[in-house]
Write a protein that holds these residues in place. Structure first.
Motif, PDB file in Angstrom:
ATOM      1  N   LEU A 144       0.855  -1.033  -0.079  1.00 33.33           N
ATOM      2  CA  LEU A 144      -0.091  -0.035  -0.142  1.00 33.33           C
ATOM      3  C   LEU A 144       0.873   1.036  -0.062  1.00 33.33           C
ATOM      4  CD1 LEU A 144      -2.961  -0.829   2.634  1.00 33.33           C
ATOM      5  CD2 LEU A 144      -2.953  -0.830  -0.003  1.00 33.33           C
ATOM      6  N   ALA A 145       1.866   1.299   0.822  1.00 31.61           N
ATOM      7  CA  ALA A 145       2.912   2.448   0.713  1.00 31.61           C
ATOM      8  C   ALA A 145       3.520   2.529  -0.741  1.00 31.61           C
ATOM      9  CB  ALA A 145       3.977   2.171   1.876  1.00 31.61           C
ATOM     10  N   GLU A 146       3.787   1.633  -1.417  1.00 29.75           N
ATOM     11  CA  GLU A 146       4.178   1.457  -2.679  1.00 29.75           C
ATOM     12  C   GLU A 146       3.105   2.321  -3.719  1.00 29.75           C
ATOM     13  OE1 GLU A 146       5.950  -1.703  -6.175  1.00 29.75           O
ATOM     14  OE2 GLU A 146       5.799  -2.171  -3.942  1.00 29.75           O
ATOM     15  N   VAL A 147       1.975   1.721  -3.683  1.00 30.77           N
ATOM     16  CA  VAL A 147       0.797   2.307  -4.339  1.00 30.77           C
ATOM     17  C   VAL A 147       0.683   3.696  -4.029  1.00 30.77           C
ATOM     18  CG1 VAL A 147      -1.672   2.345  -4.497  1.00 30.77           C
ATOM     19  CG2 VAL A 147      -0.277   0.101  -4.384  1.00 30.77           C
ATOM     20  N   GLU A 148       0.891   4.259  -2.951  1.00 35.23           N
ATOM     21  CA  GLU A 148       0.933   5.673  -2.549  1.00 35.23           C
ATOM     22  C   GLU A 148       2.071   6.278  -3.095  1.00 35.23           C
ATOM     23  OE1 GLU A 148      -1.045   8.822  -0.992  1.00 35.23           O
ATOM     24  OE2 GLU A 148      -1.658   6.654  -0.578  1.00 35.23           O
ATOM     25  N   GLU A 149       3.166   6.013  -3.394  1.00 37.61           N
ATOM     26  CA  GLU A 149       4.452   6.565  -3.865  1.00 37.61           C
ATOM     27  C   GLU A 149       4.144   6.599  -5.544  1.00 37.61           C
ATOM     28  OE1 GLU A 149       7.608   3.918  -3.201  1.00 37.61           O
ATOM     29  OE2 GLU A 149       7.731   4.321  -0.973  1.00 37.61           O
ATOM     30  N   HIS A 150       3.035   5.602  -6.283  1.00 40.20           N
ATOM     31  CA  HIS A 150       2.809   5.941  -7.501  1.00 40.20           C
ATOM     32  C   HIS A 150       1.407   6.409  -7.785  1.00 40.20           C
ATOM     33  CE1 HIS A 150       6.022   2.833  -7.524  1.00 40.20           C
ATOM     34  NE2 HIS A 150       6.138   3.080  -8.852  1.00 40.20           N
ATOM     35  N   ARG A 151       1.074   7.425  -6.790  1.00 40.99           N
ATOM     36  CA  ARG A 151      -0.096   8.236  -6.850  1.00 40.99           C
ATOM     37  C   ARG A 151      -0.284   9.000  -8.183  1.00 40.99           C
ATOM     38  NH1 ARG A 151      -4.135  10.681  -3.495  1.00 40.99           N
ATOM     39  NH2 ARG A 151      -3.137   9.663  -1.586  1.00 40.99           N
ATOM     40  N   ASP A 152       0.946   9.686  -8.481  1.00 45.02           N
ATOM     41  CA  ASP A 152       0.984  10.331  -9.779  1.00 45.02           C
ATOM     42  C   ASP A 152       0.528   9.655 -10.927  1.00 45.02           C
ATOM     43  OD1 ASP A 152       1.203  12.586  -8.191  1.00 45.02           O
ATOM     44  OD2 ASP A 152       3.264  12.648  -8.464  1.00 45.02           O
ATOM     45  N   GLU A 153       0.920   8.370 -10.926  1.00 40.96           N
ATOM     46  CA  GLU A 153       0.923   7.339 -12.037  1.00 40.96           C
ATOM     47  C   GLU A 153      -0.594   6.919 -12.123  1.00 40.96           C
ATOM     48  OE1 GLU A 153       4.034   4.542 -12.237  1.00 40.96           O
ATOM     49  OE2 GLU A 153       5.134   6.298 -11.155  1.00 40.96           O
ATOM     50  N   GLY A 154      -1.310   6.919 -10.977  1.00 39.18           N
ATOM     51  CA  GLY A 154      -2.651   6.728 -10.925  1.00 39.18           C
ATOM     52  C   GLY A 154      -3.015   5.182 -10.353  1.00 39.18           C
ATOM     53  N   TRP A 155      -2.113   4.720  -9.786  1.00 38.60           N
ATOM     54  CA  TRP A 155      -2.144   3.296  -9.015  1.00 38.60           C
ATOM     55  C   TRP A 155      -3.109   3.453  -7.960  1.00 38.60           C
ATOM     56  CZ3 TRP A 155       2.789   0.059  -7.898  1.00 38.60           C
ATOM     57  CH2 TRP A 155       3.538  -0.015  -9.171  1.00 38.60           C
ATOM     58  N   LYS A 156      -3.444   4.395  -7.247  1.00 44.88           N
ATOM     59  CA  LYS A 156      -4.409   4.549  -6.293  1.00 44.88           C
ATOM     60  C   LYS A 156      -5.654   4.488  -6.785  1.00 44.88           C
ATOM     61  CE  LYS A 156      -5.174   6.365  -1.675  1.00 44.88           C
ATOM     62  NZ  LYS A 156      -4.750   7.379  -0.634  1.00 44.88           N
ATOM     63  N   GLN A 157      -5.925   5.115  -8.022  1.00 46.89           N
ATOM     64  CA  GLN A 157      -7.333   5.408  -8.383  1.00 46.89           C
ATOM     65  C   GLN A 157      -7.834   4.035  -9.301  1.00 46.89           C
ATOM     66  OE1 GLN A 157      -4.680   7.543  -8.966  1.00 46.89           O
ATOM     67  NE2 GLN A 157      -5.448   9.059  -7.365  1.00 46.89           N
ATOM     68  N   ARG A 158      -6.557   3.222  -9.826  1.00 45.03           N
ATOM     69  CA  ARG A 158      -7.113   1.959 -10.512  1.00 45.03           C
ATOM     70  C   ARG A 158      -6.901   0.864  -9.527  1.00 45.03           C
ATOM     71  NH1 ARG A 158      -3.139   1.216 -13.405  1.00 45.03           N
ATOM     72  NH2 ARG A 158      -1.701   3.045 -13.309  1.00 45.03           N
ATOM     73  N   MET A 159      -6.945   0.840  -8.105  1.00 45.80           N
ATOM     74  CA  MET A 159      -6.825  -0.184  -7.161  1.00 45.80           C
ATOM     75  C   MET A 159      -7.797   0.065  -6.082  1.00 45.80           C
ATOM     76  SD  MET A 159      -4.143  -1.496  -4.503  1.00 45.80           S
ATOM     77  CE  MET A 159      -4.833  -0.714  -3.345  1.00 45.80           C
ATOM     78  N   LYS A 160      -8.643  -1.130  -5.778  1.00 46.92           N
ATOM     79  CA  LYS A 160      -9.423  -1.348  -4.865  1.00 46.92           C
ATOM     80  C   LYS A 160      -9.352  -2.353  -3.957  1.00 46.92           C
ATOM     81  CE  LYS A 160     -14.402  -0.296  -3.674  1.00 46.92           C
ATOM     82  NZ  LYS A 160     -14.111   0.888  -3.025  1.00 46.92           N
ATOM     83  N   ALA A 161      -9.448  -2.278  -2.651  1.00 51.73           N
ATOM     84  CA  ALA A 161      -9.131  -3.280  -1.798  1.00 51.73           C
ATOM     85  C   ALA A 161     -10.168  -3.997  -1.007  1.00 51.73           C
ATOM     86  CB  ALA A 161      -8.012  -3.460  -1.116  1.00 51.73           C
ATOM     87  N   VAL A 162     -10.899  -5.022  -0.606  1.00 45.92           N
ATOM     88  CA  VAL A 162     -12.180  -5.066  -0.081  1.00 45.92           C
ATOM     89  C   VAL A 162     -12.065  -6.403   0.580  1.00 45.92           C
ATOM     90  CG1 VAL A 162     -13.471  -3.768  -1.414  1.00 45.92           C
ATOM     91  CG2 VAL A 162     -13.299  -6.317  -2.028  1.00 45.92           C
ATOM     92  N   PRO A 163     -12.699  -6.567   1.955  1.00 41.69           N
ATOM     93  CA  PRO A 163     -12.599  -7.800   2.664  1.00 41.69           C
ATOM     94  C   PRO A 163     -13.306  -9.030   1.610  1.00 41.69           C
ATOM     95  CG  PRO A 163     -13.197  -6.058   4.108  1.00 41.69           C
ATOM     96  CD  PRO A 163     -13.436  -5.704   2.431  1.00 41.69           C
ATOM     97  N   LEU A 164     -12.708 -10.192   1.812  1.00 43.88           N
ATOM     98  CA  LEU A 164     -13.316 -11.425   1.135  1.00 43.88           C
ATOM     99  C   LEU A 164     -13.130 -12.460   1.966  1.00 43.88           C
ATOM    100  CD1 LEU A 164     -14.571 -12.826  -1.389  1.00 43.88           C
ATOM    101  CD2 LEU A 164     -12.256 -12.539  -2.350  1.00 43.88           C
ATOM    102  N   ASP A 165     -14.004 -13.277   2.279  1.00 45.95           N
ATOM    103  CA  ASP A 165     -13.985 -14.589   2.951  1.00 45.95           C
ATOM    104  C   ASP A 165     -14.373 -15.611   1.698  1.00 45.95           C
ATOM    105  OD1 ASP A 165     -14.188 -17.006   3.830  1.00 45.95           O
ATOM    106  OD2 ASP A 165     -15.198 -16.275   5.759  1.00 45.95           O
ATOM    107  N   ILE A 166     -13.675 -16.078   0.865  1.00 43.25           N
ATOM    108  CA  ILE A 166     -14.294 -16.650  -0.183  1.00 43.25           C
ATOM    109  C   ILE A 166     -15.125 -17.790  -0.063  1.00 43.25           C
ATOM    110  CG2 ILE A 166     -12.061 -18.473  -0.344  1.00 43.25           C
ATOM    111  CD1 ILE A 166     -11.978 -17.783  -3.351  1.00 43.25           C
ATOM    112  N   ARG A 167     -15.127 -18.357   1.276  1.00 33.37           N
ATOM    113  CA  ARG A 167     -15.907 -19.400   1.713  1.00 33.37           C
ATOM    114  C   ARG A 167     -17.288 -18.985   1.588  1.00 33.37           C
ATOM    115  NH1 ARG A 167     -13.156 -20.743   7.130  1.00 33.37           N
ATOM    116  NH2 ARG A 167     -13.546 -18.430   7.378  1.00 33.37           N
ATOM    117  N   MET A 168     -17.428 -17.718   1.415  1.00 33.67           N
ATOM    118  CA  MET A 168     -19.208 -17.180   1.585  1.00 33.67           C
ATOM    119  C   MET A 168     -19.526 -16.959   0.325  1.00 33.67           C
ATOM    120  SD  MET A 168     -19.168 -17.806   4.970  1.00 33.67           S
ATOM    121  CE  MET A 168     -20.871 -17.167   5.141  1.00 33.67           C
ATOM    122  N   MET A 169     -20.411 -17.383  -0.151  1.00 32.94           N
ATOM    123  CA  MET A 169     -21.032 -17.139  -1.380  1.00 32.94           C
ATOM    124  C   MET A 169     -21.474 -15.517  -1.435  1.00 32.94           C
ATOM    125  SD  MET A 169     -21.540 -18.320  -4.412  1.00 32.94           S
ATOM    126  CE  MET A 169     -22.274 -17.500  -5.849  1.00 32.94           C
TER     127      MET A 169
END
Length: 387
Positions: free
Chosen positions: A69-94
């Motif tokens: 995430l710190a690396e993504v912040e370093e590439h903010r000007d290249e749009g990394w943060k705008q093109r990435m999203k992280a969400v919780p996922l328990d793959i066992r739950m449909m």
């Protein structure tokens, strides 16, 4: 230039007209982080699923994702943060799988590539895994994560891909889904089940222009980059001194204490060792190291193997290159074996099967008794035989 993205390590992505949207089920895993890094540097979009973590056990993995995430912040000007999203996922739950797919479509408009790379490894012999209700629950959870989990996220993504009449599903598997390994029976079984499901699914979704690729990686990828859980061993029955099967617990006990980030207190003495096996330990130091390693505790042990981030990056680089080079390809392979070691293992397995077929080929022939005496085939409903 980012040291993670040197010209030698950059993947050659398939050509496409516009940025693609990736959904990675284990976005906080070494594979997920490395693929996300390449995807963002290429200009694509990515939604990362984050597994629910246990505070102390998963600290190493959380630290790795925080560094990313710190690396993504370093590439903010290249749009990394705008093109990435992280969400919780328990793959066992449909329900969570459906929510993650909906989140990706809402944020980026679609899902082009689904990478299923969530995995755990359960270590233990069949007897050891049947020893208690707790170990039986671990067996069930192994299938919930490694088999039913990918089924859930695939089923959640299929309606969207079918409507769009395009998509690429990628499954991170291993050679253990073709080759049984002593001490990894349930891990292998879940992999075999998943590959059988995917081989069938590929035919069903082909008319909708949805592709499916299985990546068969080396055993180190599946084990050393994910959570490993070991159940208490049954000694001396499965001691190396008494049982010469190359159990995977012994391999890990020999390897993990030698990893660069292994804690000094990581080796646990097994209290179940009998006096008879102690004498064999004194004669054979290798037996002692295997029986007294971190995965020979009298309690259930769960850990992420203590590899440094630099070592993990080197370990997964070949697999990541394959994923990014094939992901979204118009005519991808249905199965891709990563690395020479994997190819050699599968070739050896095929050779063994071929030799066994030749040895027992006569037993495989159906005997047509009627044809031996009468060239006219029997009528429907009739039976011609020796009885």
């Amino acid at each position: 230039m980012d040291p993670h993205l040197s010209p030698e390590s950059r993947a050659q992505f398939p050509s496409h007209n516009e940025p693609r949207v990736w959904l990675i089920t284990a976005g906080d895993s070494p594979i997920g982080i490395s693929v996300a890094r390449q995807v963002l540097a290429h200009g694509d979009y990515v939604l990362l699923g984050l597994a629910h973590s246990v505070l102390e056990r998963d600290e190493r993995r959380r630290n790795g994702f925080d560094a990313f995430l710190a690396e993504v912040e370093e590439h903010r000007d290249e749009g990394w943060k705008q093109r990435m999203k992280a969400v919780p996922l328990d793959i066992r739950m449909m329900g969570e799988c459906q929510a993650v797919v909906a989140e990706a479509v809402a944020a980026f408009g679609r899902v082009d590539i689904l990478l299923c790379c969530t995995s755990q490894a359960l270590i233990g012999t069949v007897e050891e895994l049947s020893a208690s209700q707790q170990t039986l629950n671990l067996v069930r959870d192994q299938f919930e994560v490694n088999y039913f989990g990918p089924l859930n996220i695939i089923k959640a993504a299929l309606p969207h891909m079918r409507r769009e009449h395009t998509g690429h599903i990628m499954i991170l598997s291993g050679i253990t889904a073709h080759i049984g390994t002593p001490g990894l029976g349930m891990y292998c079984a879940a992999g075999w089940a998943l590959e059988g499901f995917c081989d069938s699914l590929a035919y069903e979704i082909a008319p909708f222009n949805i592709k499916l690729t299985i990546f068969q990686c080396s055993i180190e990828i599946g084990i050393l980059t994910n959570l490993v859980t070991s159940v208490p061993p049954i000694f001396p029955a499965y001691s190396p001194a008494n049982n010469h099967a190359p159990l995977f617990r012994g391999i890990l006990n020999h390897l993990v204490p030698r990893l660069p980030d292994a804690p000094s207190e990581g080796v646990t003495t097994n209290p179940n060792t009998t006096s008879g096996s102690r004498s064999s330990e004194q004669d054979n130091p290798r037996v002692s190291s295997i029986e007294n390693g971190p995965f020979s505790s009298s309690e259930i042990v769960s850990m992420h193997p203590p590899l440094s981030s630099a070592h993990l990056e080197v370990l997964v680089s070949e697999t990541v290159y394959a994923i990014t080079s094939i992901g979204g390809h118009e005519n991808p392979p249905s199965r891709h074996i990563v690395g020479q070691e994997g190819v050699a293992s599968v070739k050896e397995k095929l050779k063994t099967v071929s030799e066994e077929l030749e040895d027992f080929v006569q037993a495989s022939f159906a005997v047509d008794v009627a044809a031996d005496s009468d060239p006219t085939p029997p009528a429907m409903g009739s039976f011609s035989g020796p009885f």
